[in-house]
Design an enzyme around this catalytic site. Structure first.
Site, PDB file in Angstrom:
ATOM      1  N   CYS A   2       0.688  -1.235  -0.121  1.00  0.00           N
ATOM      2  CA  CYS A   2       0.039  -0.027  -0.126  1.00  0.00           C
ATOM      3  C   CYS A   2       0.918   1.334  -0.188  1.00  0.00           C
ATOM      4  O   CYS A   2       1.913   1.086   0.518  1.00  0.00           O
ATOM      5  CB  CYS A   2      -1.053   0.132   1.485  1.00  0.00           C
ATOM      6  N   ARG A  27       4.944   0.540  -6.182  1.00  0.00           N
ATOM      7  CA  ARG A  27       4.888  -0.188  -4.950  1.00  0.00           C
ATOM      8  C   ARG A  27       4.052  -1.455  -5.233  1.00  0.00           C
ATOM      9  O   ARG A  27       4.030  -2.481  -4.560  1.00  0.00           O
ATOM     10  CB  ARG A  27       4.445   0.465  -3.751  1.00  0.00           C
ATOM     11  N   TRP A  75      -2.706  -2.685  -1.815  1.00  0.00           N
ATOM     12  CA  TRP A  75      -2.514  -4.087  -2.199  1.00  0.00           C
ATOM     13  C   TRP A  75      -2.983  -5.099  -1.202  1.00  0.00           C
ATOM     14  O   TRP A  75      -2.511  -5.115  -0.001  1.00  0.00           O
ATOM     15  CB  TRP A  75      -0.789  -4.123  -2.106  1.00  0.00           C
ATOM     16  N   ASN A  99      -1.545   1.485   5.513  1.00  0.00           N
ATOM     17  CA  ASN A  99      -0.804   0.365   5.318  1.00  0.00           C
ATOM     18  C   ASN A  99      -0.072  -0.343   6.373  1.00  0.00           C
ATOM     19  O   ASN A  99       0.212   0.070   7.442  1.00  0.00           O
ATOM     20  CB  ASN A  99       0.682   1.219   4.649  1.00  0.00           C
ATOM     21  N   GLY A 100      -0.199  -1.738   6.207  1.00  0.00           N
ATOM     22  CA  GLY A 100       0.123  -2.471   7.281  1.00  0.00           C
ATOM     23  C   GLY A 100      -0.972  -3.520   7.725  1.00  0.00           C
ATOM     24  O   GLY A 100      -1.719  -3.792   6.863  1.00  0.00           O
ATOM     25  N   GLU A 479      19.705 -15.179  -9.723  1.00  0.00           N
ATOM     26  CA  GLU A 479      19.066 -13.628  -9.959  1.00  0.00           C
ATOM     27  C   GLU A 479      18.646 -13.713 -11.622  1.00  0.00           C
ATOM     28  O   GLU A 479      17.603 -13.188 -11.553  1.00  0.00           O
ATOM     29  CB  GLU A 479      19.995 -12.760  -9.499  1.00  0.00           C
ATOM     30  N   LYS A 483      14.856 -12.852 -12.191  1.00  0.00           N
ATOM     31  CA  LYS A 483      14.153 -11.664 -12.940  1.00  0.00           C
ATOM     32  C   LYS A 483      13.365 -12.034 -14.363  1.00  0.00           C
ATOM     33  O   LYS A 483      12.422 -11.520 -14.529  1.00  0.00           O
ATOM     34  CB  LYS A 483      15.672 -11.036 -13.961  1.00  0.00           C
ATOM     35  N   GLU A 486       9.784 -13.084 -12.779  1.00  0.00           N
ATOM     36  CA  GLU A 486       9.036 -12.191 -12.346  1.00  0.00           C
ATOM     37  C   GLU A 486       8.160 -11.061 -13.121  1.00  0.00           C
ATOM     38  O   GLU A 486       7.238 -10.818 -13.039  1.00  0.00           O
ATOM     39  CB  GLU A 486       9.532 -11.523 -11.193  1.00  0.00           C
ATOM     40  N   HIS A 502      21.526 -35.241 -11.384  1.00  0.00           N
ATOM     41  CA  HIS A 502      20.954 -35.892 -10.303  1.00  0.00           C
ATOM     42  C   HIS A 502      19.416 -35.559 -10.275  1.00  0.00           C
ATOM     43  O   HIS A 502      18.671 -35.925  -9.117  1.00  0.00           O
ATOM     44  CB  HIS A 502      21.494 -35.436  -8.961  1.00  0.00           C
ATOM     45  N   LYS A 601       6.496  -3.634  -4.753  1.00  0.00           N
ATOM     46  CA  LYS A 601       7.784  -3.579  -4.642  1.00  0.00           C
ATOM     47  C   LYS A 601       8.526  -3.588  -3.363  1.00  0.00           C
ATOM     48  O   LYS A 601       9.607  -4.087  -3.118  1.00  0.00           O
ATOM     49  CB  LYS A 601       8.094  -1.878  -5.216  1.00  0.00           C
TER      50      LYS A 601
HETATM   51  C1  AGP Z   1      13.164  -8.680  -7.326  1.00  0.00           C
HETATM   52  O1  AGP Z   1      13.074  -8.098  -8.258  1.00  0.00           O
HETATM   53  C2  AGP Z   1      12.289  -7.944  -6.181  1.00  0.00           C
HETATM   54  N1  AGP Z   1      12.311  -6.435  -6.160  1.00  0.00           N
HETATM   55  C3  AGP Z   1      11.995  -8.698  -4.715  1.00  0.00           C
HETATM   56  O2  AGP Z   1      13.013  -9.870  -4.745  1.00  0.00           O
HETATM   57  C4  AGP Z   1      13.147  -7.899  -3.821  1.00  0.00           C
HETATM   58  O3  AGP Z   1      14.708  -8.193  -3.932  1.00  0.00           O
HETATM   59  C5  AGP Z   1      12.542  -8.438  -2.222  1.00  0.00           C
HETATM   60  O4  AGP Z   1      11.242  -8.157  -2.158  1.00  0.00           O
HETATM   61  C6  AGP Z   1      13.530  -7.520  -1.278  1.00  0.00           C
HETATM   62  O5  AGP Z   1      13.217  -6.327  -1.364  1.00  0.00           O
HETATM   63  P1  AGP Z   1      14.087  -5.365  -0.362  1.00  0.00           P
HETATM   64  O6  AGP Z   1      15.397  -5.377  -1.098  1.00  0.00           O
HETATM   65  O7  AGP Z   1      13.438  -3.935  -0.765  1.00  0.00           O
HETATM   66  O8  AGP Z   1      14.362  -6.021   0.899  1.00  0.00           O
END
Ligand code: AGP
Length: 606
Positions: A2, A27, A75, A99-100, A479, A483, A486, A502, A601
């Site tokens: 949020c 976000r 969200w 938010n929360g 990574e 990428k 996602e 294996h 985000k």
């Molecule tokens: C990946 O592209 C994401 N944005 C996600 O995995 C992110 O790295 C993870 O949620 C951790 O976020 P942070 O670095 O803000 O803690």
């Protein structure tokens, strides 16, 4: 997650709320809403979907006009995305955005029902709004103090009371919220980037503080109603940093910002050919004393930690344990006061990483935050902080944040190796020289763009992919795989190349492309054998490798060649084509690159 904004000043409040909410879109959200004072009453407008839906709705129903109000992008956590579940919540007397998560909302809801309150949404936020209404005694600050004593959980909240049309109230615990202050206008916001166009000056709100904001004054109280003096902060981020600057997507812009971001992270911390982390509080004496290192993070940040483990162990010969934050906190880890605990986080607000940090502090370990967002919770709560200087990262898919986290890992590894006398001063000087060359080498890697575009066109119709590598290449391939999945929504897995036979090799057919990363000289022959194994079983193979690698054409379909440097730092170069491949695949699929489905985000809930 949020996003919250609030505005009081001379501008049209609805315009400012919509503009600042648009800066929080990154976000991740699935509904939006605003509450604005208009002729003494609170006008609420909210809608499922993106901000554009809210705007369309207001075009039909009328746009609230006033100078004070609050706004929200939601969200969904409790209750599906819908108009009814969208924020703001409340009644004619009060409206809130939150938010929360209010953990005890079910008990509170029952209690309020007995008091005659009815509920229309499934949200915990509506319960909080009605609880505030229940305690309302004509004094908003008293009311909020009373309310706080009855709620468990996390919150960043913006509140307006009908009886106080020239005030916004705010409070926070464990969820991000700041107070922005301009000339004849004030703001609340989930982050400073969303209000940079209006002001750079802001105050941080601590847990449990209650804020009373008018056009020209900000008062902050503790839970005993004592006034708290706040320190004014000024953001150094550029206003353009939160704009696309001519790029089609934030992700592409941020990929291109990596040379400068890495430079800004490395250069100030290399002095006289030596890494110097003392500004973070990490003195040579402290560093030399640690027996073990724990690095905890989520997602991309955890992948940077994996690279860190290989490099720190290799260079400094100190044992490093990397944990996924959500696992660490529940496995009763063996962390001691002689250990260094590192939390890596772009946002500095990730709930699981924050909880892991609290656990490490409870166990007495020294804690270091490697964080991008200045003043974020993790940065403030750790004993020491190393800021990664990447500027705001807007695209949900992390790119420049990963690169600067790698840079921080390298600095730490070289500094530790130097302090522990595992390397000579000449070796140390050579390593720091290699580090300082990274930005220009990353720039060169951006030239692989066309090859990555071609590769993406070959991968776009795949249902599933494997990323393989050994050692640091394996850490990096994690990574690359994240990428791709996602943002392209194509399933992929990263696998240690030697582990394929294996079990996983049974998946290989001509329908399962393989992206192999081979930058580590000592392991190249082995990785090449694994490539031959998958090629023999029909896989299309894309190879990311250094420019000097000699390889037979027939065992790979596409080769992306990179400049070479000290191989410990090669992940910083090989990351670039992996990011670009994911980016172009997502574009070809017509996906929402910057805001992929279901993702947020900054993950501020567990
Ligand atoms: C990946 O592209 C994401 N944005 C996600 O995995 C992110 O790295 C993870 O949620 C951790 O976020 P942070 O670095 O803000 O803690």
């Amino acid at each position: 997650m949020c996003g919250i904004v609030g505005y009081i000043g001379n501008r049209d409040c609805t315009d400012v709320l919509l503009d600042t909410l648009s800066k929080l879109e990154y976000r991740g959200y699935d509904s939006a809403g605003i509450a604005v004072f208009e002729k003494g009453s609170i006008k609420v407008k909210k809608s499922k979907g993106k901000l554009v839906n809210l705007v369309k709705k207001m075009d039909v129903e009328g746009r609230p006009s006033g100078h004070c109000g609050i706004g929200h992008t939601r969200w969904a956590t409790h209750g599906e995305p819908s108009d009814i579940n969208s924020h703001p919540h409340g009644n004619r007397r009060i409206s809130i955005v939150h938010n929360g998560i209010i953990e005890n909302y079910k008990e509170l809801k029952e209690l309020l029902k007995k008091e005659g309150y009815a509920f229309e949404s499934e949200t915990d936020t509506e319960v909080l709004a009605k609880l505030i209404d229940y305690y309302y005694n004509g004094d908003p600050v008293d009311t909020l103090i009373n309310t706080l004593a009855h709620i468990d959980g996390s919150y960043g909240v913006g509140i307006v009371f009908r009886d106080f049309p020239d005030h916004i109230y705010a409070m926070r615990k464990d969820s991000p919220l700041i107070l922005g202050t301009g000339e004849n206008e004030n703001f609340i916001a989930s982050d400073i980037a969303s209000i940079l166009k209006y002001t750079r000056d802001y105050y941080l709100i601590e847990h449990g503080e209650i804020c009373d904001i008018t056009q020209n004054e900000i008062k902050v109280f503790d839970t005993h109603k004592n006034i708290i003096e706040k320190e004014l902060h000024t953001a150094t981020w550029d206003v353009d940093a939160a704009e696309k600057g001519g790029y089609e997507h934030f992700m592409l812009k941020e990929i291109h910002e990596q040379p400068s971001a890495v430079k800004l992270t490395l250069s100030p911390r290399i002095k006289n050919s030596l890494p110097d982390l003392s500004e973070s509080g990490l003195t040579a004496e402290k560093l030399g004393s640690y027996e073990n290192i724990y690095i905890i993070a989520c997602g991309t940040a955890m992948h940077a930690a994996m690279v860190g483990k290989y490099v720190i162990e290799k260079l400094a010969r100190v044992s490093v344990t990397v944990d996924i934050a959500s696992e660490f906190r529940y496995r009763d880890p063996l962390i001691n006061p002689t250990d260094l605990f590192i939390a890596i986080s772009q946002s500095g607000e990730t709930a699981d990483t924050k909880a892991a940090l609290h656990l490490a502090k409870d166990r007495g370990a020294d804690t270091l935050a490697i964080v991008n967002v200045v003043g974020s919770s993790i940065a403030r709560e750790a004993d020491m902080v190393l800021y990664t200087n990447a500027g705001p990262e807007i695209s949900v898919a992390s790119t420049k944040a990963y690169s600067v986290q790698l840079a921080a890992m390298y600095l730490l590894a070289v500094e530790l190796a130097n302090v522990k006398k595992r390397i000579t001063s000449e070796e140390c000087a050579k390593l720091t020289e290699n580090l300082l060359e990274l930005p220009s080498l990353i720039e060169k890697c951006l030239e692989t763009k066309e090859m990555c575009q071609l590769t993406a066109s070959k991968l776009v119709n795949a249902n599933s992919l494997l990323y393989i590598g050994r050692g640091l290449d394996y850490a990096l391939s994690m990574e690359g795989s994240l990428k791709l999945k996602e943002i392209s929504y194509i399933h992929s897995e990263s696998y240690a190349a030697g582990e394929l036979k294996h079990g996983t090799i049974s998946l290989i057919t001509d329908n399962m492309p393989v992206v192999a990363v081979a930058t580590q000289r000592a392991l190249i022959e082995k990785t090449v054998s694994n490539i031959e194994e998958v090629k023999a079983r029909g896989a299309m193979v894309v190879l990311v490798c250094g420019e000097s690698l000699e390889i037979e054409d027939k065992i790979v379909d596409y080769v992306i060649r990179l400049p070479e440097t000290n191989e410990m730092f090669m992940p910083s170069l090989a990351a670039i084509p992996l990011q670009l491949i994911a980016y172009y695949t997502s574009v070809l699929k017509g996906n929402d690159v910057d805001q992929p489905r279901n993702l947020a985000k900054s993950v501020t809930v567990e």
